[in-house]
Design a protein around this motif. Structure first.
Motif, PDB file in Angstrom:
ATOM      1  N   ASP A 148      31.404 -39.167  94.293  1.00 36.44           N
ATOM      2  CA  ASP A 148      30.041 -39.257  93.769  1.00 36.44           C
ATOM      3  C   ASP A 148      29.280 -40.450  94.346  1.00 36.44           C
ATOM      4  OD1 ASP A 148      30.399 -37.000  92.304  1.00 36.44           O
ATOM      5  OD2 ASP A 148      29.894 -37.863  90.365  1.00 36.44           O
TER       6      ASP A 148
ATOM      7  N   HIS B  68      34.928 -31.151  93.415  1.00 38.34           N
ATOM      8  CA  HIS B  68      35.913 -32.195  93.143  1.00 38.34           C
ATOM      9  C   HIS B  68      37.338 -31.648  93.161  1.00 38.34           C
ATOM     10  CE1 HIS B  68      33.462 -35.676  92.239  1.00 38.34           C
ATOM     11  NE2 HIS B  68      32.629 -34.913  91.556  1.00 38.34           N
TER      12      HIS B  68
ATOM     13  N   MET C 213      27.970 -35.554  90.027  1.00 35.13           N
ATOM     14  CA  MET C 213      27.660 -34.124  90.127  1.00 35.13           C
ATOM     15  C   MET C 213      28.349 -33.395  88.970  1.00 35.13           C
ATOM     16  SD  MET C 213      29.692 -33.290  93.678  1.00 35.13           S
ATOM     17  CE  MET C 213      30.596 -34.564  94.539  1.00 35.13           C
TER      18      MET C 213
ATOM     19  N   HIS D 141      24.440 -41.573  86.040  1.00 39.00           N
ATOM     20  CA  HIS D 141      25.884 -41.711  86.252  1.00 39.00           C
ATOM     21  C   HIS D 141      26.464 -42.881  85.466  1.00 39.00           C
ATOM     22  CE1 HIS D 141      25.027 -38.823  89.463  1.00 39.00           C
ATOM     23  NE2 HIS D 141      26.227 -38.386  89.169  1.00 39.00           N
TER      24      HIS D 141
ATOM     25  N   ASP E  77      32.454 -36.308  83.793  1.00 35.83           N
ATOM     26  CA  ASP E  77      31.061 -35.862  83.851  1.00 35.83           C
ATOM     27  C   ASP E  77      30.461 -35.567  82.473  1.00 35.83           C
ATOM     28  OD1 ASP E  77      30.440 -36.260  86.461  1.00 35.83           O
ATOM     29  OD2 ASP E  77      31.084 -34.286  87.127  1.00 35.83           O
TER      30      ASP E  77
ATOM     31  N   HIS F   5      30.797 -43.785  85.967  1.00 29.12           N
ATOM     32  CA  HIS F   5      31.003 -43.655  87.414  1.00 29.12           C
ATOM     33  C   HIS F   5      31.136 -45.012  88.102  1.00 29.12           C
ATOM     34  CE1 HIS F   5      30.265 -39.545  86.507  1.00 29.12           C
ATOM     35  NE2 HIS F   5      30.295 -39.155  87.766  1.00 29.12           N
TER      36      HIS F   5
ATOM     37  N   HIS G 152      36.872 -39.105  91.920  1.00 32.39           N
ATOM     38  CA  HIS G 152      35.571 -38.646  91.437  1.00 32.39           C
ATOM     39  C   HIS G 152      34.496 -39.703  91.713  1.00 32.39           C
ATOM     40  CE1 HIS G 152      33.254 -36.058  88.525  1.00 32.39           C
ATOM     41  NE2 HIS G 152      32.450 -37.097  88.678  1.00 32.39           N
TER      42      HIS G 152
HETATM   43 ZN   LIG Z   1      30.310 -37.094  88.506  1.00 28.77          ZN
END
Ligand SMILES: [Zn+2]
Length: 164
Positions: free
Chosen positions: A111, A7, A1, A50, A35, A54, A107
């Motif tokens: 996510d 977060h 996100m 992602h 991000d 991620h 994070h």
């Molecule tokens: Zn993220």
């Protein structure tokens, strides 16, 4: 996100518990670093949304980067906020790295609960056990309430410390 403030909620709660042992600035910086890849994908329309950033492996690398750069950026940021450049601010390396690792790993965890394309354990597994663990609206509430609780605790502890 990309760049959602959600977060920050758990970060504020962790700050209230660890106080000086945790830098909310470095934590926040790590959220931005995490991000950057999805932002580039969103803007360019190319790549895996992602992707590697991620995963816990990718997040570990980004945590090292965030810890290294976050210390100086956050010291500068705090001086700007205080509008006093002679104010001595020193974020220790251990605080900077602890905050960056908590930031990047939390994070990925958050996510991976809400995004079906996140593969947190890549390259060891393509499976995401955390997807749908709780609903997205519950997840947002957890983030929001942890932030509110953290803020209350942080100022509560500060208030009691100033009284004793
Ligand atoms: Zn993220």
């Amino acid at each position: 996100m990309p760049f959602t403030p959600f977060h920050m909620g758990p970060g504020i709660l962790i700050k209230s518990l660890l106080q000086g042992g945790f830098s909310l600035m470095v934590f926040g910086w790590s959220q931005i670093v995490m991000d950057i890849q999805p932002l580039v994908v969103l803007l360019s329309g190319e790549g895996h949304l992602h992707g590697f950033s991620h995963t816990y492996v990718g997040a570990s690398l980004l945590a090292v980067f965030s810890g290294l750069t976050g210390k100086y950026l956050s010291e500068l940021g705090l001086k700007i906020l205080k509008m006093d450049f002679s104010f001595p601010i020193n974020i220790s390396w251990s605080v900077s790295f602890v905050s960056a690792f908590i930031g990047c790993f939390s994070h990925v965890l958050l996510d991976s609960i809400m995004h079906s394309d996140v593969e947190p354990f890549f390259p060891f597994s393509f499976h995401n056990e955390f997807l749908g663990l709780i609903s997205v609206s519950t997840l947002h509430k957890v983030c929001l309430y942890s932030g509110l609780l953290g803020a209350a605790l942080f100022y509560g502890v500060g208030y009691f410390k100033s009284k004793t």
